[in-house]
Design a protein around this motif. Sequence first.
Motif, PDB file in Angstrom:
ATOM      1  N   GLN A 230       0.830  -1.208   0.000  1.00  0.00           N
ATOM      2  CA  GLN A 230       0.000   0.000   0.000  1.00  0.00           C
ATOM      3  C   GLN A 230       0.863   1.256   0.000  1.00  0.00           C
ATOM      4  OE1 GLN A 230      -3.275   0.512   2.860  1.00  0.00           O
ATOM      5  NE2 GLN A 230      -2.536   2.597   3.188  1.00  0.00           N
ATOM      6  N   LEU A 231       1.901   1.275   0.832  1.00  0.00           N
ATOM      7  CA  LEU A 231       2.772   2.446   0.874  1.00  0.00           C
ATOM      8  C   LEU A 231       3.466   2.664  -0.462  1.00  0.00           C
ATOM      9  CD1 LEU A 231       4.245   1.950   4.446  1.00  0.00           C
ATOM     10  CD2 LEU A 231       2.714   3.766   3.714  1.00  0.00           C
ATOM     11  N   LEU A 232       3.858   1.579  -1.117  1.00  0.00           N
ATOM     12  CA  LEU A 232       4.446   1.701  -2.452  1.00  0.00           C
ATOM     13  C   LEU A 232       3.421   2.256  -3.440  1.00  0.00           C
ATOM     14  CD1 LEU A 232       6.534  -1.608  -2.665  1.00  0.00           C
ATOM     15  CD2 LEU A 232       7.430   0.730  -2.629  1.00  0.00           C
ATOM     16  N   ALA A 233       2.158   1.835  -3.294  1.00  0.00           N
ATOM     17  CA  ALA A 233       1.093   2.372  -4.153  1.00  0.00           C
ATOM     18  C   ALA A 233       0.919   3.868  -3.918  1.00  0.00           C
ATOM     19  CB  ALA A 233      -0.214   1.633  -3.888  1.00  0.00           C
ATOM     20  N   GLU A 247      -2.968  -1.294  -9.445  1.00  0.00           N
ATOM     21  CA  GLU A 247      -2.669  -2.733  -9.467  1.00  0.00           C
ATOM     22  C   GLU A 247      -2.169  -3.206  -8.103  1.00  0.00           C
ATOM     23  OE1 GLU A 247       0.092  -3.318 -12.597  1.00  0.00           O
ATOM     24  OE2 GLU A 247      -1.365  -2.996 -14.214  1.00  0.00           O
ATOM     25  N   LEU A 248      -1.312  -2.390  -7.477  1.00  0.00           N
ATOM     26  CA  LEU A 248      -0.819  -2.758  -6.152  1.00  0.00           C
ATOM     27  C   LEU A 248      -1.944  -2.745  -5.120  1.00  0.00           C
ATOM     28  CD1 LEU A 248       2.630  -0.912  -5.872  1.00  0.00           C
ATOM     29  CD2 LEU A 248       2.222  -3.373  -6.006  1.00  0.00           C
ATOM     30  N   MET A 249      -2.827  -1.758  -5.198  1.00  0.00           N
ATOM     31  CA  MET A 249      -3.908  -1.678  -4.231  1.00  0.00           C
ATOM     32  C   MET A 249      -4.901  -2.823  -4.400  1.00  0.00           C
ATOM     33  SD  MET A 249      -3.294   0.531  -2.056  1.00  0.00           S
ATOM     34  CE  MET A 249      -4.834   0.179  -1.213  1.00  0.00           C
ATOM     35  N   GLU A 250      -5.127  -3.262  -5.620  1.00  0.00           N
ATOM     36  CA  GLU A 250      -5.999  -4.421  -5.828  1.00  0.00           C
ATOM     37  C   GLU A 250      -5.381  -5.671  -5.212  1.00  0.00           C
ATOM     38  OE1 GLU A 250      -6.470  -4.294 -10.010  1.00  0.00           O
ATOM     39  OE2 GLU A 250      -7.935  -2.651  -9.962  1.00  0.00           O
ATOM     40  N   ALA A 254      -6.965  -7.838  -1.947  1.00  0.00           N
ATOM     41  CA  ALA A 254      -7.169  -9.276  -2.079  1.00  0.00           C
ATOM     42  C   ALA A 254      -6.549 -10.052  -0.920  1.00  0.00           C
ATOM     43  CB  ALA A 254      -6.576  -9.769  -3.407  1.00  0.00           C
ATOM     44  N   ARG A 255      -5.727  -9.386  -0.117  1.00  0.00           N
ATOM     45  CA  ARG A 255      -4.995 -10.076   0.952  1.00  0.00           C
ATOM     46  C   ARG A 255      -5.502  -9.731   2.346  1.00  0.00           C
ATOM     47  NH1 ARG A 255       0.123 -12.083  -0.337  1.00  0.00           N
ATOM     48  NH2 ARG A 255       0.850 -11.603   1.766  1.00  0.00           N
ATOM     49  N   ILE A 256      -6.476  -8.847   2.452  1.00  0.00           N
ATOM     50  CA  ILE A 256      -6.958  -8.451   3.771  1.00  0.00           C
ATOM     51  C   ILE A 256      -8.446  -8.744   3.887  1.00  0.00           C
ATOM     52  CG2 ILE A 256      -5.213  -6.649   4.024  1.00  0.00           C
ATOM     53  CD1 ILE A 256      -7.258  -4.599   3.210  1.00  0.00           C
ATOM     54  N   HIS A 257      -8.930  -8.817   5.108  1.00  0.00           N
ATOM     55  CA  HIS A 257     -10.340  -9.068   5.328  1.00  0.00           C
ATOM     56  C   HIS A 257     -10.768  -8.483   6.663  1.00  0.00           C
ATOM     57  CE1 HIS A 257      -8.309 -12.394   7.424  1.00  0.00           C
ATOM     58  NE2 HIS A 257      -9.344 -12.379   8.251  1.00  0.00           N
ATOM     59  N   ALA A 258     -12.047  -8.246   6.793  1.00  0.00           N
ATOM     60  CA  ALA A 258     -12.582  -7.718   8.049  1.00  0.00           C
ATOM     61  C   ALA A 258     -12.574  -8.802   9.108  1.00  0.00           C
ATOM     62  CB  ALA A 258     -14.007  -7.209   7.825  1.00  0.00           C
ATOM     63  N   SER A 259     -12.488  -8.380  10.357  1.00  0.00           N
ATOM     64  CA  SER A 259     -12.467  -9.332  11.459  1.00  0.00           C
ATOM     65  C   SER A 259     -13.101  -8.714  12.685  1.00  0.00           C
ATOM     66  CB  SER A 259     -11.034  -9.760  11.785  1.00  0.00           C
ATOM     67  OG  SER A 259     -11.005 -10.576  12.932  1.00  0.00           O
ATOM     68  N   TYR A 283      -7.291   3.581  -2.125  1.00  0.00           N
ATOM     69  CA  TYR A 283      -7.878   3.002  -3.341  1.00  0.00           C
ATOM     70  C   TYR A 283      -8.898   3.962  -3.954  1.00  0.00           C
ATOM     71  CZ  TYR A 283      -9.613  -0.779  -6.365  1.00  0.00           C
ATOM     72  OH  TYR A 283      -9.950  -1.553  -7.453  1.00  0.00           O
ATOM     73  N   ALA A 284      -9.746   4.565  -3.096  1.00  0.00           N
ATOM     74  CA  ALA A 284     -10.738   5.521  -3.602  1.00  0.00           C
ATOM     75  C   ALA A 284     -10.057   6.750  -4.201  1.00  0.00           C
ATOM     76  CB  ALA A 284     -11.681   5.939  -2.474  1.00  0.00           C
TER      77      ALA A 284
END
Length: 493
Positions: A230-233, A247-250, A254-259, A283-284
């Motif tokens: 994300q920081l690179l994005a 592309e990096l943010m997508e 894809a690797r995180i989820h709510a908990s 991302y927005a």
Amino acid sequence: MSLSRPSIPLRKCSRLLPRTILPSTHLPIAYNNRSNNNNNNLYNNHHYFHTTPQPNAARSPSVRRTEAAQKQPQRPKIPIAYTEEGLLKTPAQGDVHQRLKSFHAASRTLHEEGRRFGGVTVNYPTFVRIATDLFNVAYTQPPAAHLVQRISTDLDQVFNIGYHIGTSDMGFKEWVLSSCSLAGARGPVLYQTARYLTITAKRGTEVRQTAIIDKLEEIGRTSNDPRALQLLAQVLGRRGKYTQALELMEAVLARIHASQKAPRGAEHAFLISEVMETPWRVYAWLKEKVGDTAGADEVVRSAALEYEDPRALQDYASLMMREMDLEAYEECMSKAASSGDAAACLKLANFYYLTSKGWFPRRGVEISGHENAKATPSVTRTVEPAKPVEEKQPGVLGRTFSFLSADIKSHAEYRKLAVDWYELACKHGSSRAALLLAIIEREDGNYDAAWELFRSSRTSDAKEFMPTTQDELSKVWRDETFRPEVPLQLLDL
């Protein structure tokens, strides 16, 4: 190639670092040793005056300490300075011997607390050795990678220990952060990059290819850590490379989820304190940069409804306000405010206050006329509208079955709700909430309480609608005929 989905909870993120955005310039806390001397002076009948002191004359403890200090060589203080990317360039300021003395007196407790809360995993002797070595180099040399590398190969432990033992000394903590960042420790690199991005965004300067950015790129290549991606994005986005950043943010999303569960430790948390943006805001932002406004709104909606992030909830509430969906606005802002977010508490209080003034219809009540249905507060008007929203009066059937609408609040109840949320916003540190609450307390005749709130508020906000001098304000403060009108630009939603 799709990325795996490790368990990196987002909803409840533990704090890896304190809420520091800009480099601290506070000097370390000085230790002041005081001794209480009870001097009982016995006066003789005869007093002798000598032009030269006797060689064996008694001296007070304070005089002896002063003379001893004058005999010791004094290390000149070095002005605290930072690099362009926010890294400390000087040694930590303070008395290393006093720091070591204080540490050893509390080392057992610090080790136990570090193992429980600070990410410390080493045994007590190793903890003491690493801490002692850090103190000895931090107060004598500028930050450097080799200084922490030769203390231990486990840089994450060096950092965790250094940050834990430096609670009362921000200069020492900045030294530890800078040295561990230069050495490539993951947590410090992520934090320092996030802070650097915040600094450059506020200053309006470009993001340069620094040594820390190099370390970040290495972490991104070797670990696929979603925080590093994300920081690179963000770096790519700031440089105008929006397609690559998306592309990096997508890949990040894809690797995180709510908990519902809190992270087990800092290594499982996504956010690096408050200096790191949430992924959906990044991302927005990138979606808007490429002209995909609908996609940006969908990102905000997903973050608010699925992740229930306080900032995303506020953003989504703003979207609902634009569509005049007041119930959705109230629901989202209430969730954000209930998390303890000061800005959300203030906005919800403003919403209830405007409702009590007639700017918005009470929930559950229809309004008359098509034009009023879409009426939105204008910043050119005050909170005393000439034509408030006209609520539709219930018919005969509605009055007969009025018990069905018993949950509809009165305007006075909405005003009380506003007061409650203003008070909560004050407790969370909102200066503007203190000002607005002062106006309401004054309207209720609580002049003393209102005055205390007014004094604690950001008085620059009051210049447009309150007297500017102390004398003028004192004259009208208890005057019931003086009814200041708050401009709507202070009642942001």
